[in-house]
Structure formats: C-alpha cells, structure tokens
Design a protein around this motif. Sequence first.
Motif, PDB file in Angstrom:
ATOM      1  N   GLN A   1       3.726   5.501  -5.371  1.00 53.30           N
ATOM      2  CA  GLN A   1       3.535   6.139  -7.180  1.00 53.30           C
ATOM      3  C   GLN A   1       2.871   7.114  -7.562  1.00 53.30           C
ATOM      4  OE1 GLN A   1       5.530   4.333  -9.672  1.00 53.30           O
ATOM      5  NE2 GLN A   1       3.955   6.231 -10.613  1.00 53.30           N
ATOM      6  N   MET A   2       1.394   6.943  -6.570  1.00 59.42           N
ATOM      7  CA  MET A   2      -0.056   7.550  -6.952  1.00 59.42           C
ATOM      8  C   MET A   2       0.738   9.208  -6.725  1.00 59.42           C
ATOM      9  SD  MET A   2      -3.595   8.048  -4.976  1.00 59.42           S
ATOM     10  CE  MET A   2      -4.154   6.270  -5.320  1.00 59.42           C
TER      11      MET A   2
ATOM     12  N   LEU B   1       0.347  11.831  -9.532  1.00 56.85           N
ATOM     13  CA  LEU B   1       0.030  13.032  -9.361  1.00 56.85           C
ATOM     14  C   LEU B   1       0.772  14.176  -9.669  1.00 56.85           C
ATOM     15  CD1 LEU B   1      -2.174  12.905  -6.595  1.00 56.85           C
ATOM     16  CD2 LEU B   1      -2.824  12.827  -8.554  1.00 56.85           C
ATOM     17  N   LYS B   2       2.242  14.573  -9.903  1.00 55.63           N
ATOM     18  CA  LYS B   2       3.222  15.118  -9.959  1.00 55.63           C
ATOM     19  C   LYS B   2       2.637  15.684 -11.822  1.00 55.63           C
ATOM     20  CE  LYS B   2       6.444  14.702  -6.314  1.00 55.63           C
ATOM     21  NZ  LYS B   2       8.341  14.630  -6.192  1.00 55.63           N
ATOM     22  N   ASN B   3       2.853  14.540 -12.195  1.00 53.85           N
ATOM     23  CA  ASN B   3       2.803  14.678 -13.459  1.00 53.85           C
ATOM     24  C   ASN B   3       1.435  14.953 -14.454  1.00 53.85           C
ATOM     25  OD1 ASN B   3       5.712  15.036 -14.228  1.00 53.85           O
ATOM     26  ND2 ASN B   3       5.590  11.903 -13.041  1.00 53.85           N
ATOM     27  N   LEU B   4       0.196  15.046 -13.338  1.00 54.63           N
ATOM     28  CA  LEU B   4      -1.127  15.189 -13.829  1.00 54.63           C
ATOM     29  C   LEU B   4      -1.333  16.934 -14.273  1.00 54.63           C
ATOM     30  CD1 LEU B   4      -3.962  14.148 -13.883  1.00 54.63           C
ATOM     31  CD2 LEU B   4      -4.295  15.377 -11.811  1.00 54.63           C
ATOM     32  N   SER B   5      -1.624  17.142 -15.492  1.00 56.76           N
ATOM     33  CA  SER B   5      -1.678  18.392 -15.853  1.00 56.76           C
ATOM     34  C   SER B   5      -3.521  18.828 -15.816  1.00 56.76           C
ATOM     35  CB  SER B   5      -1.140  18.880 -16.756  1.00 56.76           C
ATOM     36  OG  SER B   5      -1.178  20.512 -16.771  1.00 56.76           O
ATOM     37  N   VAL B   6      -4.433  19.187 -15.193  1.00 57.73           N
ATOM     38  CA  VAL B   6      -5.525  20.064 -15.886  1.00 57.73           C
ATOM     39  C   VAL B   6      -5.397  21.955 -16.130  1.00 57.73           C
ATOM     40  CG1 VAL B   6      -7.802  19.606 -14.860  1.00 57.73           C
ATOM     41  CG2 VAL B   6      -6.155  17.636 -14.215  1.00 57.73           C
ATOM     42  N   THR B   7      -6.522  21.948 -17.120  1.00 56.90           N
ATOM     43  CA  THR B   7      -6.682  23.102 -17.311  1.00 56.90           C
ATOM     44  C   THR B   7      -8.183  23.673 -17.593  1.00 56.90           C
ATOM     45  OG1 THR B   7      -5.208  23.350 -19.249  1.00 56.90           O
ATOM     46  CG2 THR B   7      -6.464  24.964 -18.935  1.00 56.90           C
TER      47      THR B   7
ATOM     48  N   LEU C   1       0.660  -1.505  -0.073  1.00 56.32           N
ATOM     49  CA  LEU C   1       0.416   0.191   0.094  1.00 56.32           C
ATOM     50  C   LEU C   1       1.200   1.069   0.480  1.00 56.32           C
ATOM     51  CD1 LEU C   1      -3.180   1.432  -0.025  1.00 56.32           C
ATOM     52  CD2 LEU C   1      -2.658   1.205   2.750  1.00 56.32           C
ATOM     53  N   GLN C   2       1.878   1.317   0.496  1.00 59.41           N
ATOM     54  CA  GLN C   2       2.640   2.196   0.983  1.00 59.41           C
ATOM     55  C   GLN C   2       3.181   2.553  -1.034  1.00 59.41           C
ATOM     56  OE1 GLN C   2       6.165   1.956   3.701  1.00 59.41           O
ATOM     57  NE2 GLN C   2       6.232   4.082   3.363  1.00 59.41           N
ATOM     58  N   GLY C   3       3.954   1.543  -1.117  1.00 59.95           N
ATOM     59  CA  GLY C   3       4.423   2.132  -2.320  1.00 59.95           C
ATOM     60  C   GLY C   3       3.618   2.179  -3.545  1.00 59.95           C
ATOM     61  N   THR C   4       2.191   2.085  -3.501  1.00 61.70           N
ATOM     62  CA  THR C   4       1.369   2.391  -3.942  1.00 61.70           C
ATOM     63  C   THR C   4       0.761   3.957  -4.421  1.00 61.70           C
ATOM     64  OG1 THR C   4       0.333  -0.198  -4.472  1.00 61.70           O
ATOM     65  CG2 THR C   4      -1.509   1.716  -5.059  1.00 61.70           C
TER      66      THR C   4
ATOM     67  N   ILE D   1      -8.345  12.345  -9.621  1.00 63.27           N
ATOM     68  CA  ILE D   1      -7.679  12.400  -8.145  1.00 63.27           C
ATOM     69  C   ILE D   1      -8.926  10.817  -7.494  1.00 63.27           C
ATOM     70  CG2 ILE D   1      -6.810  12.355  -5.445  1.00 63.27           C
ATOM     71  CD1 ILE D   1      -5.949  14.793  -6.445  1.00 63.27           C
ATOM     72  N   LYS D   2      -9.698  10.940  -7.314  1.00 65.90           N
ATOM     73  CA  LYS D   2     -10.636  10.196  -6.780  1.00 65.90           C
ATOM     74  C   LYS D   2     -11.168   8.999  -8.299  1.00 65.90           C
ATOM     75  CE  LYS D   2     -14.525  13.348  -5.055  1.00 65.90           C
ATOM     76  NZ  LYS D   2     -15.603  14.349  -5.163  1.00 65.90           N
ATOM     77  N   GLN D   3     -10.699   9.294  -9.239  1.00 63.07           N
ATOM     78  CA  GLN D   3     -10.783   8.149 -10.256  1.00 63.07           C
ATOM     79  C   GLN D   3      -9.651   7.421  -9.933  1.00 63.07           C
ATOM     80  OE1 GLN D   3     -10.953   9.929 -14.023  1.00 63.07           O
ATOM     81  NE2 GLN D   3     -12.872  10.378 -13.780  1.00 63.07           N
ATOM     82  N   LYS D   4      -8.466   7.975  -9.542  1.00 62.84           N
ATOM     83  CA  LYS D   4      -6.843   7.123  -9.085  1.00 62.84           C
ATOM     84  C   LYS D   4      -7.232   6.462  -8.368  1.00 62.84           C
ATOM     85  CE  LYS D   4      -3.717   9.640 -12.684  1.00 62.84           C
ATOM     86  NZ  LYS D   4      -3.013   8.777 -13.353  1.00 62.84           N
TER      87      LYS D   4
END
Length: 98
Positions: free
Chosen positions: A19-20, A24-30, A13-16, A85-88
Amino acid sequence: MNPFDLMKNLKDLQGTMNQMREDLKNLSVTGSSGGNMVQVTMNGQLEMTAIKIDPIAVDPRDVNMLQDLIVSANHDALEKVQELIKQKAGPLMGGMGL
C-alpha cells in the motif's frame, strides 16, 4: 511467539508495504531554487516528473548558473520526498525495531 502469529504479522506487513508503494507513486513534491526560478517536481519513486524554468534564468552567456539551479532544485525536491517517506514509513519501521 506463535509461528502462526508471526506469519500473519508478516502478511500484514507485506500488505502495508504494498500500500505504501502505491501511495508513493501518487506522491508529488516540488523543489525549487533561485527564488523559484527553477522548479522540479518529483514523485515518491524519486522520478522527476516535471521541470519549470523561468525564462529569466535562461541566459546563454551563463549556462553554468542554469545547470546549478536545476541541480539545486532537484536536490531540494529529493530532500522533500525523502522526508515524506520517513514520515510515512517511520511508524512502520519503528514497530520493527529498526
């Protein structure tokens, strides 16, 4: 439940989760407002990374409108990031009974 299995599951779980965080750092939304006159780009850590303002939206006699458009575009981007975030995280949190 075997305590060793529980420890292994916690490590997984910690590894997951780590990774999440990286994803999230690479996620980009406009998000946008005013028919795309104002666009705000935000990353998965809820940081504004860019803002684009159409010159038509810049009226020195109506600064309040521009401020409202910026706030609205930021809110739109925030909602989109939260939904992603909810989806992931949904499957991960569902497995924890949350």
